[in-house]
Scaffold this motif. Structure first.
Motif, mmCIF file in Angstrom:
data_model
loop_
_atom_site.group_PDB
_atom_site.id
_atom_site.type_symbol
_atom_site.label_atom_id
_atom_site.label_comp_id
_atom_site.label_asym_id
_atom_site.label_seq_id
_atom_site.Cartn_x
_atom_site.Cartn_y
_atom_site.Cartn_z
ATOM 1 N N THR A 174 40.346 41.310 38.498
ATOM 2 C CA THR A 174 40.210 41.939 37.435
ATOM 3 C C THR A 174 39.117 41.414 36.640
ATOM 4 O OG1 THR A 174 42.387 43.376 37.676
ATOM 5 C CG2 THR A 174 40.905 43.502 35.536
ATOM 6 N N ALA A 175 38.102 41.925 36.386
ATOM 7 C CA ALA A 175 37.123 41.501 35.316
ATOM 8 C C ALA A 175 37.060 42.234 33.932
ATOM 9 C CB ALA A 175 35.835 41.394 35.828
ATOM 10 N N VAL A 176 37.282 41.696 33.007
ATOM 11 C CA VAL A 176 37.689 42.288 31.483
ATOM 12 C C VAL A 176 36.690 41.669 30.515
ATOM 13 C CG1 VAL A 176 39.248 42.804 29.877
ATOM 14 C CG2 VAL A 176 40.027 42.470 32.237
ATOM 15 N N ASP A 190 44.818 37.453 50.913
ATOM 16 C CA ASP A 190 46.272 37.022 50.323
ATOM 17 C C ASP A 190 45.883 36.105 49.174
ATOM 18 O OD1 ASP A 190 47.518 38.598 52.198
ATOM 19 O OD2 ASP A 190 47.556 36.742 53.867
ATOM 20 N N GLY A 191 46.708 36.266 48.039
ATOM 21 C CA GLY A 191 46.975 35.562 47.023
ATOM 22 C C GLY A 191 47.119 36.127 45.507
ATOM 23 N N ALA A 192 47.630 35.219 44.721
ATOM 24 C CA ALA A 192 47.793 36.141 43.385
ATOM 25 C C ALA A 192 46.639 36.704 42.779
ATOM 26 C CB ALA A 192 48.507 34.839 42.670
ATOM 27 N N PRO A 193 46.830 37.872 42.122
ATOM 28 C CA PRO A 193 45.807 38.446 41.380
ATOM 29 C C PRO A 193 45.107 37.460 40.211
ATOM 30 C CG PRO A 193 47.768 39.687 41.333
ATOM 31 C CD PRO A 193 48.025 38.480 41.878
ATOM 32 N N VAL A 194 43.809 37.752 40.260
ATOM 33 C CA VAL A 194 43.173 36.784 39.197
ATOM 34 C C VAL A 194 42.513 37.631 38.319
ATOM 35 C CG1 VAL A 194 41.000 35.388 39.019
ATOM 36 C CG2 VAL A 194 42.573 34.885 40.865
ATOM 37 N N THR A 195 42.354 37.232 36.790
ATOM 38 C CA THR A 195 41.921 37.994 35.887
ATOM 39 C C THR A 195 40.681 37.067 35.337
ATOM 40 O OG1 THR A 195 43.761 39.076 35.136
ATOM 41 C CG2 THR A 195 42.033 38.982 33.547
ATOM 42 N N LEU A 216 32.539 32.185 32.147
ATOM 43 C CA LEU A 216 33.927 33.010 32.588
ATOM 44 C C LEU A 216 35.004 32.200 32.301
ATOM 45 C CD1 LEU A 216 32.684 35.099 35.341
ATOM 46 C CD2 LEU A 216 32.524 35.796 33.014
ATOM 47 N N THR A 217 36.082 32.957 31.755
ATOM 48 C CA THR A 217 37.292 32.357 31.686
ATOM 49 C C THR A 217 38.238 32.951 32.815
ATOM 50 O OG1 THR A 217 37.259 31.949 29.343
ATOM 51 C CG2 THR A 217 39.447 31.953 30.333
ATOM 52 N N VAL A 218 38.997 32.092 33.714
ATOM 53 C CA VAL A 218 39.648 32.597 34.707
ATOM 54 C C VAL A 218 41.207 32.452 34.557
ATOM 55 C CG1 VAL A 218 40.169 32.676 37.281
ATOM 56 C CG2 VAL A 218 37.721 32.203 36.132
ATOM 57 N N GLU A 219 42.088 33.329 34.775
ATOM 58 C CA GLU A 219 43.491 33.325 34.575
ATOM 59 C C GLU A 219 44.176 33.615 35.924
ATOM 60 O OE1 GLU A 219 44.451 36.091 31.558
ATOM 61 O OE2 GLU A 219 43.092 35.213 29.991
ATOM 62 N N GLY A 220 45.080 32.761 36.477
ATOM 63 C CA GLY A 220 45.957 33.102 37.766
ATOM 64 C C GLY A 220 45.512 32.492 38.802
ATOM 65 N N GLY A 221 44.464 31.833 38.655
ATOM 66 C CA GLY A 221 43.754 31.085 39.891
ATOM 67 C C GLY A 221 42.454 30.569 39.575
ATOM 68 N N SER A 222 41.726 30.190 40.739
ATOM 69 C CA SER A 222 40.237 29.861 40.601
ATOM 70 C C SER A 222 39.249 31.018 40.555
ATOM 71 C CB SER A 222 40.048 28.819 41.708
ATOM 72 O OG SER A 222 40.127 29.274 42.935
ATOM 73 N N LEU A 223 37.989 31.024 40.091
ATOM 74 C CA LEU A 223 36.948 31.951 40.166
ATOM 75 C C LEU A 223 37.037 32.459 41.628
ATOM 76 C CD1 LEU A 223 35.062 33.898 38.414
ATOM 77 C CD2 LEU A 223 33.444 32.136 39.145
ATOM 78 N N PRO A 224 37.037 33.685 42.228
ATOM 79 C CA PRO A 224 36.705 33.871 43.597
ATOM 80 C C PRO A 224 35.414 33.741 43.929
ATOM 81 C CG PRO A 224 38.262 35.646 42.530
ATOM 82 C CD PRO A 224 37.646 34.704 41.530
ATOM 83 N N SER A 225 35.030 33.391 45.128
ATOM 84 C CA SER A 225 33.765 33.157 45.679
ATOM 85 C C SER A 225 33.361 34.375 46.468
ATOM 86 C CB SER A 225 33.755 31.846 46.635
ATOM 87 O OG SER A 225 32.381 31.629 47.176
ATOM 88 N N LEU A 226 32.341 35.112 45.997
ATOM 89 C CA LEU A 226 31.908 36.288 46.457
ATOM 90 C C LEU A 226 31.002 36.112 47.513
ATOM 91 C CD1 LEU A 226 31.702 38.515 43.199
ATOM 92 C CD2 LEU A 226 33.385 38.306 44.553
ATOM 93 N N PRO A 227 30.957 37.087 48.579
ATOM 94 C CA PRO A 227 30.027 37.155 49.703
ATOM 95 C C PRO A 227 28.584 37.411 48.899
ATOM 96 C CG PRO A 227 31.881 38.309 50.156
ATOM 97 C CD PRO A 227 31.979 38.261 48.670
#
Length: 229
Positions: A174-176, A190-195, A216-227
């Motif tokens: 989720t990006a906010v 698979d993995g915990a949700p990231v904000t 960006l600030t990331v909560e719940g894990g690392s910033l996802p690497s997008l294709p």
């Protein structure tokens, strides 16, 4: 519902901005690297011209490009041209796209783009708008993501979040923004949700691969690497 007439007017305005900015360059500046790896500014302008041609093909029910090799060869062929030729081509090809889009048509019909991708015809003007706006940024001539119209940034974030929704390599994300705008994407891995929190332009930069996400600030894990797009 997509307002294609509204988007076509936005394409006209964005093209005028791009032509105004590139008109201040010279032939030497066109040969310099753009922000896209392996492409000069001349490559970016050549791509914009050939993309306009290709979208005319799409609107008329023809293949977007003959094949990927031809697309790439045409860009490489046109990239070294002098500034005057580049600007004339961007202007003429852009006008031809707008003229084709002004023809009476069923905008609810489905059209086919590259690699078998389909979309309603009404989305094609916005696709062209994204090409013009983002590649203007790629030229590296002082037009940044923060200079993009707010409406465009919001809608392009909508589009890209939808594109990566359910992707098998991206965890639920989720990006906010601080003002409460929100986009959800990923969810196939698979993995915990990231904000992800940040400004709308910074979120766009991450979604479209123009920025590394360090702002960006990331909560719940690392910033996802997008294709790649």
């Amino acid at each position: 519902m997509t307002d294609h007439a509204h988007d076509l007017e936005a394409v006209r305005e964005a093209t005028d901005r791009l032509l105004g900015a590139t008109g201040k360059l010279d032939d030497g500046a066109l040969a310099e690297p753009s922000r896209l790896p392996g492409w000069s500014r001349g490559h970016v302008l050549a791509h914009l011209s050939r993309n306009a041609d290709a979208l005319v093909n799409v609107l008329r029910g023809q293949p977007m490009y003959a094949n990927s090799e031809t697309r790439d060869a045409d860009i490489d062929r046109d990239a070294p041209r002098p500034l005057a030729e580049q600007l004339a081509d961007v202007r003429a090809s852009g006008a031809a796209f707008l003229s084709a889009a002004d023809e009476p048509a069923d905008w609810s019909r489905t059209v086919t783009l590259r690699n078998g991708v389909t979309d309603p015809a009404s989305r094609i003007p916005f696709r062209r708008l994204a090409e013009v706006e983002l590649h203007h940024v790629d030229l590296g001539v002082g037009y940044e993501l923060e200079d993009l119209p707010e409406e465009f940034v919001t809608r392009e974030n909508d589009f890209l979040a939808e594109r990566f929704a359910g992707h098998p390599d991206v965890v639920p994300t989720t990006a906010v923004t601080q003002d409460g705008r929100l986009w959800t994407t990923g969810g196939g891995a698979d993995g915990a949700p990231v904000t992800v929190r940040g400004t709308a332009p910074e979120i766009l930069g991450w979604l479209c691969g123009r920025r590394d996400g360090t702002a960006l600030t990331v909560e719940g894990g690392s910033l996802p690497s997008l294709p790649p797009l």
